[in-house]
Design an enzyme around this catalytic site. Structure first.
Site, short mmCIF file in Angstrom:
data_model
loop_
_atom_site.label_atom_id
_atom_site.label_comp_id
_atom_site.label_asym_id
_atom_site.label_seq_id
_atom_site.Cartn_x
_atom_site.Cartn_y
_atom_site.Cartn_z
N ARG A 90 0.89 -1.22 0.10
CA ARG A 90 -0.19 -0.11 0.11
C ARG A 90 1.03 1.00 0.18
O ARG A 90 1.70 1.42 1.03
CB ARG A 90 -0.92 -0.07 1.33
CG ARG A 90 -1.82 1.25 1.47
CD ARG A 90 -2.72 1.46 0.51
NE ARG A 90 -3.61 2.55 0.95
CZ ARG A 90 -3.31 3.85 0.35
NH1 ARG A 90 -2.29 3.96 -0.62
NH2 ARG A 90 -4.09 4.90 0.59
N GLU B 126 -5.36 7.16 11.52
CA GLU B 126 -5.66 5.72 10.99
C GLU B 126 -5.27 4.94 12.01
O GLU B 126 -4.08 4.91 12.63
CB GLU B 126 -4.77 5.52 9.87
CG GLU B 126 -4.69 3.87 9.48
CD GLU B 126 -3.94 3.73 8.00
OE1 GLU B 126 -3.98 4.58 7.07
OE2 GLU B 126 -3.44 2.61 7.91
MN MN Z 1 -3.19 5.01 5.29
#
Ligand code: MN
Ligand code: MN
Length: 378
Positions: free
Chosen positions: A88, A98
C-alpha cells in the site's frame, strides 16, 4: 394601532406560520435535525465484507463511510487485504487518523512523524497501529501468506479512496518542479508513475529490514505500535474477556480507544452505555444479537456475524448477546482517547433500596437480591 388590533395581528401571524409549517414541513436544517431525533432509530448494521469496492492484482479494499453507512458519522472503516509482497503505497490522510488491527498475516509499516523521526515496524495478528492525522506511511505484506487488517478512521466522512498518495502528487506536478525537488534527471522523472499506484504487487522484503536511505535509526520515541493481542484482559470471566487500549496504554492513540471482546457461547455483555463516545464494531467470528435503546420509546435489534459492522450512538443503551455455538469475537472502537462506561448493575447498586423499590415497584426483599457489583458478562 390599538392593543387589541396588535394582538390580533400577532395571533394571525402565529397561526399563519404554524399553517405553513404544517403544510410545507421544516424549512431549516436545525428543524430537520430536531425532528430526526424523534424518528425511528437508524439502521446500525453494515455488511462490510460483502462489498467489492476496490480489487487489484496486489489486494483489495472495502470501506464503510457515511456514504455506505450513514449512522456512522464519527468513524469510518476499511477491510484491506494485501498479497505477499504487495504494498500500500506511501500516502497520508489530511482529515483522519488511522488505527488498524491485524487479523491475519504480517505487515511492515514505515511512518514519518512531524519531528522528522521515521519508524519501521513489523505487525502480526493482534497488533495495532495508530498513525496520527497527516503522518505519512506505507505498508507491505511480509508474507508468507495473505495479510488482512481492519483499518479505522476517526472521521466517518473519510474515504480510503481519497488519500494523499506520493505517486498521485508527483504525477499531477510539473516535471520541472519534480526534478527540482527530487534532484533526479528529467528522463528519470519522466518514467515515474503517471497516476496513483495505490496498492501494487511487489517482492517480499528481507526479514531484517533494510536501513533507511538517510541512515537514521528506524525507531521512534513515540511508537505507532501496540500489541493489543498480548495485553492482559481488562476484565475476564470464565472464557469471556475484554482487552482494552486507551491513550493511557498507547500514548500516540490520541483520538480513539479500542477493545477486543470475546463472549463465550450463551454469554452476554451486560446492559450498559458509554457516556463519552460512539461505539463502532467489527465482528471477527461468532454470532451476536445486539439491542440498542435510544430514548423516545425507541429500541432496535440486529444480528451480526463475521464481517459485519455495527454502530451504537454515544449514550445509547445496549447489550451484546452471543447467540451462536462458537465464541463471539469483535473489535469495538470508541471515538475518545478515554474509555467510559456505566452498566445497569453499577447504576442500580449505587442507589438506596427505598428509591429502587418505589421506582421499580418491587419489594425491598427483591431489591436486596440485585447484584452489588458490576458484572461485565451475565
Ligand atoms: Mn493509510
Ligand atoms: Mn458497549
Amino acid at each position: 394601532m390599538s392593543q387589541t388590533t396588535r394582538r390580533d395581528l400577532f395571533g394571525a401571524a402565529g397561526v399563519a406560520a404554524a399553517g405553513i409549517a404544517a403544510v410545507a414541513g421544516p424549512t431549516t436544517i436545525e428543524a430537520q435535525e430536531k425532528i430526526k431525533k424523534f424518528l425511528p432509530l437508524e439502521n446500525f448494521k453494515y455488511d462490510l465484507e460483502a462489498q467489492t469496492h476496490w480489487t487489484g492484482e496486489g489486494g483489495s479494499a472495502k470501506e464503510a463511510t457515511i456514504v455506505q453507512f450513514p449512522v456512522s458519522e464519527s468513524i469510518a472503516g476499511v477491510s484491506m487485504r494485501l498479497k505477499p509482497g504487495a504494498m500500500r503505497e506511501l500516502h497520508w490522510h489530511a482529515i483522519a487518523a488511522e488505527w488498524a488491527y491485524v487479523i491475519e498475516g504480517n505487515v511492515r509499516a514505515t511512518v514519518i512523524s512531524p519531528n522528522t523521526e521515521a519508524e519501521q515496524t513489523d505487525f502480526g495478528p493482534g497488533d495495532i497501529w495508530y498513525f496520527p492525522k497527516g503522518h505519512g506511511h506505507a505498508l507491505q505484506n511480509l508474507g508468507p501468506g495473505d495479510a488482512h487488517f481492519l483499518i479505522v478512521f476517526d472521521n466517518g466522512a473519510f474515504s480510503e479512496f481519497g488519500t494523499l498518495s506520493v505517486t498521485d502528487w508527483l504525477a499531477l506536478t510539473s516535471p520541472e518542479v519534480v526534478v527540482r525537488n527530487l534532484g533526479l534527471p528529467a528522463d528519470v522523472v519522466a518514467k515515474l508513475p503517471r497516476k496513483e499506484v495505490y496498492i501494487t504487487p511487489g517482492k517480499i522484503p528481507p526479514a531484517v529490514p533494510e536501513a533507511f536511505i538517510n541512515g537514521n535509526p528506524s525507531e521512534n520515541q513515540h511508537p505507532h505500535k501496540y500489541r493489543l493481542g498480548k495485553a492482559t484482559p481488562h476484565v475476564e470471566s470464565g472464557k469471556s474477556w475484554i482487552k482494552l487500549v486507551t491513550q493511557k496504554e498507547f500514548p500516540i492513540q490520541s483520538t480513539l480507544s479500542a477493545a477486543v471482546e470475546v463472549i463465550e457461547p450463551g454469554g452476554m455483555r451486560e446492559m450498559h452505555w458509554h457516556p463519552n463516545a460512539d461505539e463502532w464494531q467489527y465482528y471477527l467470528s461468532g454470532k451476536a444479537r445486539v439491542r440498542i435503546f435510544g430514548g423516545h420509546q425507541r429500541i432496535l435489534t440486529e444480528e451480526f456475524s463475521k464481517g459485519h459492522v455495527g454502530f451504537i450512538r454515544q449514550g445509547f443503551g445496549h447489550y451484546v448477546e452471543n447467540i451462536g455455538t462458537e465464541p463471539l469475537k469483535f473489535i469495538a472502537m470508541f471515538n475518545s482517547p478515554f474509555f467510559e462506561e456505566i452498566s445497569i448493575t453499577s447504576w442500580l447498586s449505587g442507589n438506596p433500596p427505598g428509591i429502587l423499590s418505589d421506582n421499580l415497584g418491587i419489594s425491598k426483599e427483591m431489591i436486596a437480591k440485585l447484584p452489588k457489583s458490576p458484572r461485565p458478562f451475565v
